[in-house]
Write a protein that holds these residues in place. Structure first.
Motif, PDB file in Angstrom:
ATOM      1  N   LYS A  67       0.827  -1.204   0.000  1.00  0.00           N
ATOM      2  CA  LYS A  67       0.000   0.000   0.000  1.00  0.00           C
ATOM      3  C   LYS A  67       0.860   1.253   0.000  1.00  0.00           C
ATOM      4  N   TYR A  68       1.916   1.267   0.816  1.00  0.00           N
ATOM      5  CA  TYR A  68       2.831   2.404   0.848  1.00  0.00           C
ATOM      6  C   TYR A  68       3.479   2.621  -0.516  1.00  0.00           C
ATOM      7  N   GLN A  69       3.919   1.522  -1.123  1.00  0.00           N
ATOM      8  CA  GLN A  69       4.584   1.641  -2.420  1.00  0.00           C
ATOM      9  C   GLN A  69       3.637   2.215  -3.462  1.00  0.00           C
ATOM     10  N   ALA A  70       2.407   1.746  -3.478  1.00  0.00           N
ATOM     11  CA  ALA A  70       1.424   2.251  -4.437  1.00  0.00           C
ATOM     12  C   ALA A  70       1.127   3.730  -4.192  1.00  0.00           C
ATOM     13  N   ALA A  71       0.957   4.119  -2.937  1.00  0.00           N
ATOM     14  CA  ALA A  71       0.639   5.514  -2.612  1.00  0.00           C
ATOM     15  C   ALA A  71       1.790   6.444  -2.988  1.00  0.00           C
ATOM     16  N   LEU A  72       3.016   6.072  -2.659  1.00  0.00           N
ATOM     17  CA  LEU A  72       4.158   6.927  -2.968  1.00  0.00           C
ATOM     18  C   LEU A  72       4.419   6.998  -4.470  1.00  0.00           C
ATOM     19  N   THR A  73       4.207   5.888  -5.166  1.00  0.00           N
ATOM     20  CA  THR A  73       4.366   5.884  -6.621  1.00  0.00           C
ATOM     21  C   THR A  73       3.335   6.798  -7.274  1.00  0.00           C
ATOM     22  N   ALA A  74       2.098   6.736  -6.807  1.00  0.00           N
ATOM     23  CA  ALA A  74       1.036   7.601  -7.343  1.00  0.00           C
ATOM     24  C   ALA A  74       1.329   9.065  -7.050  1.00  0.00           C
ATOM     25  N   GLU A  75       1.779   9.375  -5.830  1.00  0.00           N
ATOM     26  CA  GLU A  75       2.115  10.752  -5.471  1.00  0.00           C
ATOM     27  C   GLU A  75       3.210  11.291  -6.393  1.00  0.00           C
ATOM     28  N   ALA A  76       4.245  10.486  -6.639  1.00  0.00           N
ATOM     29  CA  ALA A  76       5.347  10.914  -7.514  1.00  0.00           C
ATOM     30  C   ALA A  76       4.847  11.144  -8.938  1.00  0.00           C
ATOM     31  N   ALA A  77       3.989  10.271  -9.423  1.00  0.00           N
ATOM     32  CA  ALA A  77       3.450  10.414 -10.780  1.00  0.00           C
ATOM     33  C   ALA A  77       2.639  11.697 -10.903  1.00  0.00           C
ATOM     34  N   LEU A  78       1.809  11.982  -9.921  1.00  0.00           N
ATOM     35  CA  LEU A  78       0.985  13.193  -9.960  1.00  0.00           C
ATOM     36  C   LEU A  78       1.826  14.464  -9.859  1.00  0.00           C
ATOM     37  N   ALA A  79       2.979  14.364  -9.208  1.00  0.00           N
ATOM     38  CA  ALA A  79       3.873  15.512  -9.064  1.00  0.00           C
ATOM     39  C   ALA A  79       4.902  15.576 -10.193  1.00  0.00           C
ATOM     40  N   ASP A  80       4.774  14.668 -11.174  1.00  0.00           N
ATOM     41  CA  ASP A  80       5.728  14.575 -12.289  1.00  0.00           C
ATOM     42  C   ASP A  80       7.163  14.426 -11.800  1.00  0.00           C
ATOM     43  N   GLU A  81       7.354  13.616 -10.752  1.00  0.00           N
ATOM     44  CA  GLU A  81       8.678  13.345 -10.216  1.00  0.00           C
ATOM     45  C   GLU A  81       9.175  12.007 -10.747  1.00  0.00           C
ATOM     46  N   ALA A  82      10.395  11.991 -11.194  1.00  0.00           N
ATOM     47  CA  ALA A  82      11.019  10.748 -11.645  1.00  0.00           C
ATOM     48  C   ALA A  82      11.706  10.115 -10.435  1.00  0.00           C
ATOM     49  N   VAL A  83      10.927   9.440  -9.621  1.00  0.00           N
ATOM     50  CA  VAL A  83      11.428   8.865  -8.378  1.00  0.00           C
ATOM     51  C   VAL A  83      11.128   7.370  -8.365  1.00  0.00           C
ATOM     52  N   GLU A  84      12.157   6.585  -8.059  1.00  0.00           N
ATOM     53  CA  GLU A  84      11.958   5.151  -7.851  1.00  0.00           C
ATOM     54  C   GLU A  84      11.497   4.961  -6.414  1.00  0.00           C
ATOM     55  N   THR A  85      10.434   4.203  -6.244  1.00  0.00           N
ATOM     56  CA  THR A  85       9.901   3.957  -4.911  1.00  0.00           C
ATOM     57  C   THR A  85      10.161   2.506  -4.523  1.00  0.00           C
ATOM     58  N   ARG A  86      10.737   2.351  -3.351  1.00  0.00           N
ATOM     59  CA  ARG A  86      10.984   1.020  -2.804  1.00  0.00           C
ATOM     60  C   ARG A  86      10.421   0.961  -1.397  1.00  0.00           C
TER      61      ARG A  86
END
Length: 124
Positions: A67-86
């Motif tokens: 759940k954390y991974q999905a939430a952080l990945t979605a937040e990064a996508a909405l902010a147009d951040e190129a961030v790998e989430t682990r």
């Protein structure tokens, strides 16, 4: 306030990230609070920590990590951040075979029997 994650065996990237200061109790857009989040350049590491005395049902926090991974990945996508989430699940006690199996099947890294400074669990 910052938190420090113990240096764990594993990838050099994870160890480098572990030397960064983390943000404890970081809120997500989903309303959850992640125990610790480490951010460094293009990597965001969410850590779920359970103490040595956590009951078995509580140690099945593997799904919380997903759940954390999905939430952080979605937040990064909405902010147009190129961030790998682990994500990483750290247990103060021993993980059962069932917990290890679930974590492995779902691709969640898990470290068990981790001792922290000041931990009075009786381990040497």
């Amino acid at each position: 306030m910052s938190a420090r994650i113990p240096v764990l065996p594993g990838s050099r990237r994870a160890v480098r990230t572990a030397r960064s200061n983390g943000r404890p109790r970081r809120a997500t857009a989903s309303g959850d609070r992640i125990d610790i989040v480490f951010e460094r350049r293009s990597l965001r590491l969410a850590v779920e920590v359970k103490p040595f005395h956590a009951p078995e049902g509580d140690m099945l926090r593997v799904f919380q990590c997903l759940k954390y991974q999905a939430a952080l990945t979605a937040e990064a996508a909405l902010a147009d951040e190129a961030v790998e989430t682990r994500v990483l699940l750290i247990l103060g006690g021993s993980a059962s075979d069932d917990v290890i199996s679930v974590a492995n099947r779902l691709g969640i890294p898990l470290r068990d029997n981790v001792r922290f400074a000041g931990d009075r669990s009786g381990a040497s």
